[in-house]
Design an enzyme around this catalytic site. Sequence first.
Site, mmCIF file in Angstrom:
data_model
loop_
_atom_site.group_PDB
_atom_site.id
_atom_site.type_symbol
_atom_site.label_atom_id
_atom_site.label_comp_id
_atom_site.label_asym_id
_atom_site.label_seq_id
_atom_site.Cartn_x
_atom_site.Cartn_y
_atom_site.Cartn_z
ATOM 1 N N LYS A 188 13.945 48.005 34.646
ATOM 2 C CA LYS A 188 13.936 47.007 33.565
ATOM 3 C C LYS A 188 13.255 45.773 34.167
ATOM 4 O O LYS A 188 13.886 44.951 34.819
ATOM 5 C CB LYS A 188 15.374 46.700 33.137
ATOM 6 C CG LYS A 188 15.553 46.167 31.721
ATOM 7 C CD LYS A 188 14.789 44.916 31.407
ATOM 8 C CE LYS A 188 15.417 43.663 31.942
ATOM 9 N NZ LYS A 188 14.580 42.450 31.717
ATOM 10 N N GLU A 191 10.897 40.428 31.273
ATOM 11 C CA GLU A 191 10.235 40.433 29.958
ATOM 12 C C GLU A 191 9.080 39.434 29.911
ATOM 13 O O GLU A 191 8.303 39.419 28.965
ATOM 14 C CB GLU A 191 11.261 40.158 28.841
ATOM 15 C CG GLU A 191 11.913 38.777 28.871
ATOM 16 C CD GLU A 191 13.086 38.641 29.848
ATOM 17 O OE1 GLU A 191 13.135 39.368 30.862
ATOM 18 O OE2 GLU A 191 13.936 37.760 29.598
ATOM 19 N N CYS A 296 11.063 33.252 45.905
ATOM 20 C CA CYS A 296 12.444 33.080 46.393
ATOM 21 C C CYS A 296 12.442 32.698 47.862
ATOM 22 O O CYS A 296 13.435 32.240 48.391
ATOM 23 C CB CYS A 296 13.226 34.361 46.203
ATOM 24 S SG CYS A 296 12.592 35.682 47.210
HETATM 25 P P1 NAD Z 1 16.456 35.724 36.040
HETATM 26 O O1 NAD Z 1 17.772 35.828 36.717
HETATM 27 O O2 NAD Z 1 16.334 34.821 34.877
HETATM 28 O O3 NAD Z 1 15.982 37.180 35.518
HETATM 29 C C1 NAD Z 1 16.025 38.308 36.341
HETATM 30 C C2 NAD Z 1 16.274 39.531 35.472
HETATM 31 O O4 NAD Z 1 17.534 39.403 34.827
HETATM 32 C C3 NAD Z 1 15.225 39.738 34.393
HETATM 33 O O5 NAD Z 1 14.896 41.095 34.314
HETATM 34 C C4 NAD Z 1 15.923 39.239 33.134
HETATM 35 O O6 NAD Z 1 15.503 39.916 31.978
HETATM 36 C C5 NAD Z 1 17.378 39.522 33.414
HETATM 37 N N1 NAD Z 1 18.283 38.545 32.772
HETATM 38 C C6 NAD Z 1 18.016 37.234 32.533
HETATM 39 N N2 NAD Z 1 19.086 36.647 31.928
HETATM 40 C C7 NAD Z 1 20.030 37.604 31.802
HETATM 41 C C8 NAD Z 1 21.364 37.611 31.274
HETATM 42 N N3 NAD Z 1 21.928 36.524 30.749
HETATM 43 N N4 NAD Z 1 22.075 38.758 31.306
HETATM 44 C C9 NAD Z 1 21.521 39.881 31.836
HETATM 45 N N5 NAD Z 1 20.267 39.928 32.347
HETATM 46 C C10 NAD Z 1 19.525 38.808 32.342
HETATM 47 O O7 NAD Z 1 15.370 35.369 37.170
HETATM 48 P P2 NAD Z 1 13.833 35.016 36.975
HETATM 49 O O8 NAD Z 1 13.733 33.650 36.368
HETATM 50 O O9 NAD Z 1 13.113 36.130 36.337
HETATM 51 O O10 NAD Z 1 13.357 34.962 38.507
HETATM 52 C C11 NAD Z 1 13.484 33.830 39.316
HETATM 53 C C12 NAD Z 1 14.750 33.892 40.152
HETATM 54 O O11 NAD Z 1 14.751 35.074 40.938
HETATM 55 C C13 NAD Z 1 14.845 32.743 41.152
HETATM 56 O O12 NAD Z 1 16.177 32.309 41.180
HETATM 57 C C14 NAD Z 1 14.463 33.389 42.480
HETATM 58 O O13 NAD Z 1 14.976 32.772 43.637
HETATM 59 C C15 NAD Z 1 15.042 34.746 42.302
HETATM 60 N N6 NAD Z 1 14.417 35.705 43.200
HETATM 61 C C16 NAD Z 1 15.150 36.116 44.273
HETATM 62 C C17 NAD Z 1 14.586 36.991 45.174
HETATM 63 C C18 NAD Z 1 15.364 37.459 46.364
HETATM 64 O O14 NAD Z 1 14.897 38.380 47.008
HETATM 65 N N7 NAD Z 1 16.500 36.893 46.683
HETATM 66 C C19 NAD Z 1 13.285 37.468 44.968
HETATM 67 C C20 NAD Z 1 12.575 37.046 43.850
HETATM 68 C C21 NAD Z 1 13.169 36.156 42.958
#
Ligand code: NAD
Length: 510
Positions: A188, A191, A296
Amino acid sequence: MTEVADQFTEDRAGEVARISHWIDGQRVEGESGRSGAVYNPSLGVQTGEVDFASVEEIDATVKAARRAFESWRTVSLSRRTEIFFRIRKLLDEHREDIAKILTAEHGKVLSDAKGEVARGLEVIEYCCGIPELLKGGFSEQVSTGIDVYSIRQPLGVVAGITPFNFPAMVPMWMWAPAIACGNCFVLKPSEKDPSASVYTAELLKEAGLPDGVFNVVHGDKVAVDAILGHPDIAAVSFVGSTPIARYVYETGTAAGKRVQALGGAKNHMIVLPDADIDMAADAAVSGGYGSAGERCMAVSLLVAVGHAADDLVGAIQERLPKVKVGDGMDPESEMGPLVTREHRDKVASYIDRGRDEGATVVADGRETAPDGDGFWLGVSLLDNVKPEMDVYKDEIFGPVLGITRVDTYDEAVRLVNENPYGNGVAIFTRDGGVARQFQFDVKAGMVGVNVPIPVPVAYYSFGGWKNSLFGDLHIYGPEGIQFYTRGKVVTSRWPDPATSKVDLGFPQTR
Ligand code: NAD
């Protein structure tokens, strides 16, 4: 050339492409009636509309994966290796196409997008050695006539939920080891930039991966919740922000799944007074503003120790006007736009917030943003950031770099160790002894010594500490193999039936 790649290589200006699921080896149009807009962040225009899966569509996908698992788990290691070599070859041949898709939907500059694909490919190369990685142990004659051996077996259907910032590499961290280990995978993706995943699916089919082994379902919370609650999904890998990582971990484990959930970060880069200031400034600018700070592992906070501070601020200030912000397809550009208008506005709001909280705004990226409708923001630098400020505490996830001044090494380490995040950290110094002490003292999962973004190579594992990782196992590398398999120990003997007798005592090993 496939349909998805055509979309980005042919001139289809003005068209809004429909981005659909990939289930059981084919493109499947969503029927939920729900969808989301996908943008080209450099142009600020909508280029796609992505289908959002319903609970029923997730269920149908898991059923297809479950069916595929029955035969995929029996495919020999040598055949799996052969398929992985073909996957590696095809993805390598299509590096540029994948990178263009990333630039078009994420906004990162093409050179950075190619770097993302290259780092993902390293994980696939690691998985080409799957026979070696799945080797168990064997002990002959543990007791008279008895041998013991260990094997690792796949879990079944496993799922991955990924963030917007690495739309190709982070999925590769998950699907490659999962599939190599004999699992079937449901991805997944974010989006916000979903096309790279569907394009990857087409290439995996072309490489000979059987239908149903790799599936892509798009969506939002509805799809994520359906994955977390599905009884036939054995494990979930998640990468994204900390609040959602915590939610995914708690919900998934409560439903009996194995979960690794990687969260957000606030990576500190410590600059000691003895550091080479020019080298540290180059690293700070590269690590802080690369990919518009949407990594990240980005450097988000510099901790300048003692007299390093003034020189460091001056050296960074000199470099900022030279950072070329522009369309990712322009080879001159070094930094692209932010992923969405909302995210750009949120990141930009931290500049005023920092000033209101008492930080010094050395550079304001709103003043240097390119013109146009793209989601632009130039590079910003905030000095005199204090730990109690929001600009210190929050993961800004954009091109806003903060500087905190401290007097001693101990104060710098305390800041890192007291921070709720523990993803990456770096130290810049010429003193090997201090660097060695630092790696011992510091509470973070990935440590750089004169390296600003210490992302481990594919044969080590990636993961943070504290609120940057929920779960026990890091992602990819040896821990990835462990995550996607379950151990079994076999004790075997082939005695002469004539010597058999009843013995109610606990088995002895001598
Ligand atoms: P996000 O948490 O908003 O989204 C990640 C995933 O979760 C997406 O597929 C999204 O559709 C889903 N999602 C979003 N809201 C949700 C909800 N309420 N309930 C269930 N699923 C939900 O993150 P993002 O904005 O796409 O990415 C940026 C974040 O990811 C930053 O915080 C970054 O630090 C982190 N990140 C961490 C790493 C790591 O390895 N630690 C790597 C890359 C990115």
